[in-house]
Write a protein that holds these residues in place. Structure first.
Motif, PDB file in Angstrom:
ATOM      1  N   CYS A   1       0.834  -1.204   0.000  1.00 56.38           N
ATOM      2  CA  CYS A   1       0.000   0.000   0.000  1.00 56.38           C
ATOM      3  C   CYS A   1       0.871   1.257   0.000  1.00 56.38           C
ATOM      4  O   CYS A   1       0.597   2.213  -0.737  1.00 56.38           O
ATOM      5  CB  CYS A   1      -0.939   0.002   1.209  1.00 56.38           C
TER       6      CYS A   1
ATOM      7  N   ALA B   1      -1.522   3.749  -2.353  1.00 52.86           N
ATOM      8  CA  ALA B   1      -2.935   3.419  -2.529  1.00 52.86           C
ATOM      9  C   ALA B   1      -3.291   2.203  -1.691  1.00 52.86           C
ATOM     10  O   ALA B   1      -2.429   1.381  -1.375  1.00 52.86           O
ATOM     11  CB  ALA B   1      -3.232   3.135  -4.002  1.00 52.86           C
TER      12      ALA B   1
ATOM     13  N   ARG C   1     -10.300   0.041  -0.851  1.00 55.29           N
ATOM     14  CA  ARG C   1     -11.367   0.521   0.040  1.00 55.29           C
ATOM     15  C   ARG C   1     -12.095  -0.706   0.585  1.00 55.29           C
ATOM     16  O   ARG C   1     -12.751  -1.434  -0.143  1.00 55.29           O
ATOM     17  CB  ARG C   1     -12.329   1.415  -0.741  1.00 55.29           C
TER      18      ARG C   1
ATOM     19  N   TYR D   1      -4.959   2.088   7.895  1.00 55.53           N
ATOM     20  CA  TYR D   1      -4.667   3.101   6.875  1.00 55.53           C
ATOM     21  C   TYR D   1      -4.340   4.450   7.521  1.00 55.53           C
ATOM     22  O   TYR D   1      -3.426   5.149   7.098  1.00 55.53           O
ATOM     23  CB  TYR D   1      -5.852   3.278   5.927  1.00 55.53           C
TER      24      TYR D   1
ATOM     25  N   ARG E   1      -1.026   6.828   7.216  1.00 51.10           N
ATOM     26  CA  ARG E   1      -1.063   8.264   6.879  1.00 51.10           C
ATOM     27  C   ARG E   1      -0.402   9.100   7.971  1.00 51.10           C
ATOM     28  O   ARG E   1       0.320  10.055   7.679  1.00 51.10           O
ATOM     29  CB  ARG E   1      -2.513   8.709   6.674  1.00 51.10           C
TER      30      ARG E   1
ATOM     31  N   ASP F   1       1.274   9.084   1.866  1.00 57.54           N
ATOM     32  CA  ASP F   1       0.009   9.306   1.170  1.00 57.54           C
ATOM     33  C   ASP F   1      -0.619   7.951   0.893  1.00 57.54           C
ATOM     34  O   ASP F   1       0.080   6.985   0.564  1.00 57.54           O
ATOM     35  CB  ASP F   1       0.246  10.031  -0.163  1.00 57.54           C
TER      36      ASP F   1
ATOM     37  N   GLU G   1      -4.126   6.757  -1.095  1.00 53.72           N
ATOM     38  CA  GLU G   1      -5.401   6.973  -1.771  1.00 53.72           C
ATOM     39  C   GLU G   1      -6.207   5.688  -1.699  1.00 53.72           C
ATOM     40  O   GLU G   1      -5.705   4.614  -2.041  1.00 53.72           O
ATOM     41  CB  GLU G   1      -5.147   7.346  -3.238  1.00 53.72           C
ATOM     42  N   GLU G   2      -7.447   5.780  -1.268  1.00 53.63           N
ATOM     43  CA  GLU G   2      -8.300   4.594  -1.236  1.00 53.63           C
ATOM     44  C   GLU G   2      -9.044   4.469  -2.559  1.00 53.63           C
ATOM     45  O   GLU G   2      -9.490   5.456  -3.126  1.00 53.63           O
ATOM     46  CB  GLU G   2      -9.276   4.660  -0.067  1.00 53.63           C
ATOM     47  N   MET G   3      -9.129   3.238  -3.042  1.00 50.16           N
ATOM     48  CA  MET G   3      -9.785   2.955  -4.315  1.00 50.16           C
ATOM     49  C   MET G   3     -10.432   1.584  -4.234  1.00 50.16           C
ATOM     50  O   MET G   3     -10.194   0.846  -3.277  1.00 50.16           O
ATOM     51  CB  MET G   3      -8.758   3.013  -5.456  1.00 50.16           C
TER      52      MET G   3
ATOM     53  N   TRP H   1      -7.221  -1.173  -7.208  1.00 46.08           N
ATOM     54  CA  TRP H   1      -5.987  -1.425  -6.468  1.00 46.08           C
ATOM     55  C   TRP H   1      -5.236  -2.609  -7.072  1.00 46.08           C
ATOM     56  O   TRP H   1      -4.020  -2.582  -7.230  1.00 46.08           O
ATOM     57  CB  TRP H   1      -6.302  -1.672  -4.995  1.00 46.08           C
TER      58      TRP H   1
END
Length: 163
Positions: free
Chosen positions: A80, A85, A88, A133, A137, A142, A144-146, A151
């Motif tokens: 990650c 990323a 989600r 997560y 952070r 960084d 980003e959730e996707m 992913w």
């Protein structure tokens, strides 16, 4: 002549399960664990005092977080971070600190009343993946959730062409 042999006072067996492994590896790990525990139980039936310990998903220590780079969930978190990323997910992850597992095994294996029993050493409070997560952070990365599909695509692109 001096006898250099030592008697085994007790045997503790900790079964470990694999996650995020190649197809068939989970079933193979369970089969091996079952075979080992069968042998341990036979040793117990033969008079050797045994205790079986089944830890949960072992993670870093509770004080400083020191962890193996190859044991789950470390490779997942590392991926990650590398991808910047994360999928989600609305999920909880059972994560048991290594020091908790070690202390449990040592303590239980010294109790005469534990002989012949099986102990499941699990963290009773699963961690929300969103909290994992957020910890990433908070460490300055960084993330980003996707969607899981997005992913997976990003991970495949990151790995490059197969070959």
């Amino acid at each position: 002549m001096k006898d250099n042999t030592r008697r085994i006072a007790s045997l503790a067996c900790a079964g470990l399960l694999c996650v995020l492994a190649p197809a068939g590896a989970f079933a193979e790990a369970v089969g091996k664990m079952t075979a080992v525990q069968t042998q341990v139980r036979k040793a117990g039936a033969g008079g050797l005092p045994i205790t079986v310990h089944r830890p949960g998903r072992i993670t870093g220590d509770s004080a400083g977080g020191a962890a193996s780079l190859t044991d789950h969930p470390t490779p997942f978190i590392r991926m990650c971070v590398e991808l910047a990323a994360a999928p989600r997910l609305d999920a909880e992850v059972e994560m048991t600190p290594v020091d908790y597992v070690a202390k449990g095994i040592v303590t239980l294996s010294r109790l005469p009343e534990a002989v012949g029993k099986t102990f499941h050493l699990l963290n009773p409070k699963p961690v929300r993946i969103q909290d994992v997560y957020q910890a990433v952070r908070s460490s300055g990365y960084d993330l980003e959730e996707m969607s899981l599909a997005q992913w997976g695509t990003r991970m495949a692109e990151h790995a490059g062409p197969a070959g």
